[in-house]
Scaffold this active site. Structure first.
Site, mmCIF file in Angstrom:
data_model
loop_
_atom_site.group_PDB
_atom_site.id
_atom_site.type_symbol
_atom_site.label_atom_id
_atom_site.label_comp_id
_atom_site.label_asym_id
_atom_site.label_seq_id
_atom_site.Cartn_x
_atom_site.Cartn_y
_atom_site.Cartn_z
ATOM 1 C CB VAL A 32 -0.860 -0.029 1.388
ATOM 2 C CG1 VAL A 32 -1.539 -0.825 1.224
ATOM 3 C CG2 VAL A 32 0.141 0.119 2.728
ATOM 4 C CB ALA A 68 -1.528 -0.352 -7.335
ATOM 5 C CB ALA A 69 -5.070 1.148 -11.391
ATOM 6 C CE1 TYR A 138 -9.088 2.126 -14.683
ATOM 7 C CE2 TYR A 138 -10.912 1.682 -16.172
ATOM 8 C CZ TYR A 138 -9.425 1.965 -15.125
ATOM 9 O OH TYR A 138 -9.745 0.702 -14.049
ATOM 10 C CE LYS A 142 -6.917 -0.615 -15.534
ATOM 11 N NZ LYS A 142 -5.900 -1.434 -13.925
#
Length: 319
Positions: A32, A68-69, A138, A142
């Site tokens: 994190v 995570a992104a 986005y 991806k």
């Protein structure tokens, strides 16, 4: 049992994945940016602003679930949004894969998005091998991350699994789904009575279950999977089910879709309106057939739990 590391473990889906892994007896490491407090049974690695690309020394899990992104946002502030998405979602994912491979990790599950494939279904549910046509930064980022990770896996031997969920909902959901519940709870009218387009969605508990299977089942290696609840609702049907579980009457005004689209253009909210009126059905038969996966919760059960959480938050604010 396996040792699974989860990047983005403090996020909406990440928290559910970690909780489910623990419940099943797996060893869990949460990677994190900042600590969210102690979580029993979880090793927490705080990597700060360096992000998940800063691989914690000595960490050697069996698999990584990469959540995570840089997520899709409705109001983009970055001057070059595609570059910002690429930096986080493509370069960042590759750094995680490279570091994981160096640490001897066997498998990486990359949580992508159905937006890497398309924004609408073109007349039939989208399959994993359909030609990709992402429409925004986005989705482009991806798709590029998927392709880069697959290439890296082929070159390095790291097992890469791609998971593409559609809209994810559940307790603690935010953004448009939360706004929809708020409008229903207030008894305000919704101009959605004439919308017949169906869209797939996935309850976060079902998604977590599928992601863990992708991380641990040998049959998942090298695969790409769409993950859904298996029932496609119109937004009007979704509102009605939520209204039932929120104990609120839902007033659905029959406003034509073309009127809503025109209003969206005038108000600068075309993307939001299109997500309401355009169909986006997703075929998730591959994961069901390949891994014998079935969602543990029906759409109705998932929406009931989500509405129950929403009601509890409102009671807490009122007390």
């Amino acid at each position: 049992m396996s040792h699974v590391a989860v990047t983005g473990a403090n996020g909406f889906v990440g928290r559910t994945v970690v909780r489910t892994l623990l419940a099943r007896g797996h060893e869990v490491t949460a990677i994190v940016r900042r600590s969210a407090g102690e979580t029993g049974g979880v090793r927490q690695c705080v990597v700060g602003e360096a992000g998940a690309a800063a691989w914690p020394p000595g960490l050697k899990p069996d698999a990584v679930i990469h959540l995570a992104a840089r997520v899709h946002v409705m109001r983009e502030n970055a001057s070059d949004s595609l570059a910002a998405f690429r930096e986080a979602n493509v370069i960042g994912a590759l750094r995680v894969a490279e570091a994981a491979h160096r640490a001897g990790v066997r498998r990486l599950v990359f949580v992508s998005s159905i937006k890497a494939l398309a924004e609408t279904d073109g007349g039939r549910p989208l399959r994993e091998d359909d030609p990709p046509q992402p429409q925004d930064p986005y989705g482009v980022s991806k798709l590029e991350a998927e392709r880069a990770l697959v290439r890296f896996g082929e070159e390095s031997g790291l097992e890469v699994v791609i998971a593409r969920p559609p809209l994810v909902y559940g307790p603690e959901v935010r953004a448009n789904f939360l706004q929809l519940m708020s409008v229903i709870a207030k008894g305000l009218p919704l101009p959605l009575g004439a919308i017949t387009a169906r869209r797939s969605l996935v309850y976060n508990e079902n998604l977590a279950d599928a992601l863990i299977l992708c991380a641990t089942d040998p049959r998942a290696a090298g695969e790409c999977f769409h993950i859904t609840d298996g029932a496609d609702l119109t937004v009007a049907e979704l509102a009605k089910v939520l209204g039932r579980h929120l104990h609120k009457h839902v007033w659905l005004a029959p406003v034509p879709a073309n009127w809503l689209l025109a209003a969206g253009k005038l108000t600068g909210r075309s993307a939001q309106v299109e997500r309401l009126v355009e169909p986006l059905r997703v075929d998730s038969s591959r994961i069901r057939e390949k891994l014998q996966w079935q969602p543990r919760f029906s759409v109705d059960e998932g929406l009931a739990q989500t509405a129950q959480w929403y009601r509890s938050t409102q009671r807490g604010r009122a007390s």
